[in-house]
Design an enzyme around this catalytic site. Structure first.
Site, mmCIF file in Angstrom:
data_model
loop_
_atom_site.group_PDB
_atom_site.id
_atom_site.type_symbol
_atom_site.label_atom_id
_atom_site.label_comp_id
_atom_site.label_asym_id
_atom_site.label_seq_id
_atom_site.Cartn_x
_atom_site.Cartn_y
_atom_site.Cartn_z
ATOM 1 N N HIS A 62 5.230 -8.888 4.797
ATOM 2 C CA HIS A 62 6.273 -8.359 3.925
ATOM 3 C C HIS A 62 7.588 -8.200 4.701
ATOM 4 O O HIS A 62 7.617 -7.651 5.795
ATOM 5 C CB HIS A 62 5.870 -7.016 3.330
ATOM 6 N N SER A 115 11.589 -8.166 -2.435
ATOM 7 C CA SER A 115 10.901 -6.872 -2.464
ATOM 8 C C SER A 115 11.364 -6.036 -3.660
ATOM 9 O O SER A 115 11.247 -6.474 -4.802
ATOM 10 C CB SER A 115 11.116 -6.147 -1.131
ATOM 11 N N ASP A 128 0.492 -8.969 2.992
ATOM 12 C CA ASP A 128 1.449 -8.136 2.267
ATOM 13 C C ASP A 128 0.725 -7.458 1.111
ATOM 14 O O ASP A 128 0.045 -8.121 0.321
ATOM 15 C CB ASP A 128 2.587 -9.028 1.742
#
Length: 408
Positions: A378, A191, A348
């Site tokens: 995610h 991320s 995501d």
């Protein structure tokens, strides 16, 4: 009494279901468990926003406290792995070293945790578990970087911390101290940590003071740009757990220390309208109609505003800085990068950031492995431990470690 209580219980149950239930595609891994996780996260977020409204502190600081208060672990060593907390050039790191003393040089992964540049820690149970597992399974030295977070610092301090710690570790005498093979080192992150890992990798190839070169970069559902919040994955997953489109835009504004009122302009791409000439040189680097396969484009259309909000770019020039947005780096830089592993999840908003970066790297002549999960969401990889464990999270973690083991 029971007659009066029953309707209240029914109403309360209905409200709970209303708050928890989100229509989700049947391809998502364990949807009800994800709904409960997402509802819990939204509830904590709402509570932390109330904390800020009452003047008791920044909501992200409160949120990080809640997220980490039961998760933080001391550096506990085991029979297989020695764990120590130390600092590299003033940046806190947690180092995981396999205990076997075979005399051979070991591989190494520098890991950068996610959390929107504002949340999480290398000392959290989930990241401690991941790095400990990699150290044990791969007989590798793991360096997990504890960079400073929003709201204490903003861009570029997070990248500066990650880069300083990485550069320090890559010194020959430090690699020797940890018995690391200088030819078998990777940088990785998930991320926002994937964002920092990509930026660190790009910075390293431009730094002539460093002789040690990375063998691999491994990016897990990375966030790589803030110029188009209407890619197909942003349109498709704008309300998909656990990272909503609006939440991602707000994370960006917090990271870049921007005016919160800019969020609405960014969500409709007013900050990248066609009348803004300073964007002309990088538009092709974000043109997903050319960078994405048709299977991901589907029937989605680009959102291009004719007249925009020039004050956003004017006040936030970092939006055009590759250190913040590695996707828009020059091709001449991409050509120098190491082999890449990029992991993306179908559900995501950041899916297309990773896929576009994979295509740009391939176009620059870099070998790329794109690992895509149709049932993924995610953050899935860090949800591999009870009570928030998901089958897809365990699968992603296993495949990611296996790829590193075979290629590093």
């Amino acid at each position: 009494m029971m007659r009066a209580t029953a309707p209240v219980m029914v109403i309360a149950a209905a409200l709970i279901v209303y708050y928890v239930y989100i229509p989700l595609p049947n391809t998502l891994s364990e949807p009800w468990k994800l709904m409960l996780l997402d509802a819990t996260f939204r509830g904590v977020q709402d509570m932390c926003h109330l904390v800020q409204q009452l003047g008791l502190g920044h909501h992200l600081k409160a949120l990080n406290f809640v997220i980490t208060m039961f998760e933080m672990l001391a550096p506990q060593s085991s029979e297989m792995v020695e764990v120590t907390d130390t600092s590299f050039d003033g940046v806190q790191v947690r180092v995981f070293e396999p205990k076997n003393v075979d005399g051979e040089l070991k591989r190494s992964i520098i890991y950068i945790h996610g959390g929107g540049w504002a949340l999480g820690s290398a000392k959290m149970r989930s990241y401690d578990h991941l790095c400990r597992k990699m150290a044990k399974d791969m007989n590798a030295v793991l360096v997990s970087i504890e960079y400073r977070l929003v709201p204490e610092v903003h861009f570029p301090e997070q990248i500066n911390d990650a880069y300083s710690a990485t550069k320090y570790f890559l010194q020959p005498e430090i690699l020797s101290q940890y018995s690391v093979d200088p030819n078998r080192i990777a940088v990785s992150g998930d991320s926002a940590g994937g964002n920092l890992a990509a930026a660190v990798t790009q910075q390293l190839v431009m730094d002539r003071s460093i002789n040690t070169r990375l063998k691999l970069q491994a990016l897990i559902y990375p966030v790589l740009q803030a110029l188009d919040f209407n890619t197909p994955s942003y349109q498709q997953n704008m309300a998909a757990p656990i990272l909503y489109k609006q939440v991602m835009a707000r994370f960006w504004l917090e990271y870049l220390n921007g005016d919160p009122s800019f969020v609405q302009a960014m969500l409709v791409n007013n900050h990248t309208a066609s009348n803004l000439s300073q964007l002309s040189s990088i538009r092709d680097r974000l043109n997903w109609t050319n960078l994405l396969p048709q299977s991901f484009i589907k029937n989605y259309k680009p959102v291009i505003q004719v007249m925009g909000s020039p004050q956003v770019i004017k006040e936030l020039p970092a939006l055009l800085d590759p250190r913040a947005a590695p996707l828009i780096a020059d091709k001449e830089i991409l050509q120098l990068l190491p082999r890449a592993y990029i992991l993306t999840c179908e559900h995501d908003v950041l899916r297309d950031d990773g896929i576009m970066y994979a295509k740009r790297l391939e176009d620059a002549g870099i070998e790329v492995t794109l690992d895509h999960y149709e049932d993924g969401f995610h953050g899935a990889m860090i949800f591999a431990l009870p009570p928030t464990n998901f089958d897809v999270g365990s699968k992603i973690m296993s495949n990611y470690i296996n790829w590193l083991d075979k290629n590093l």
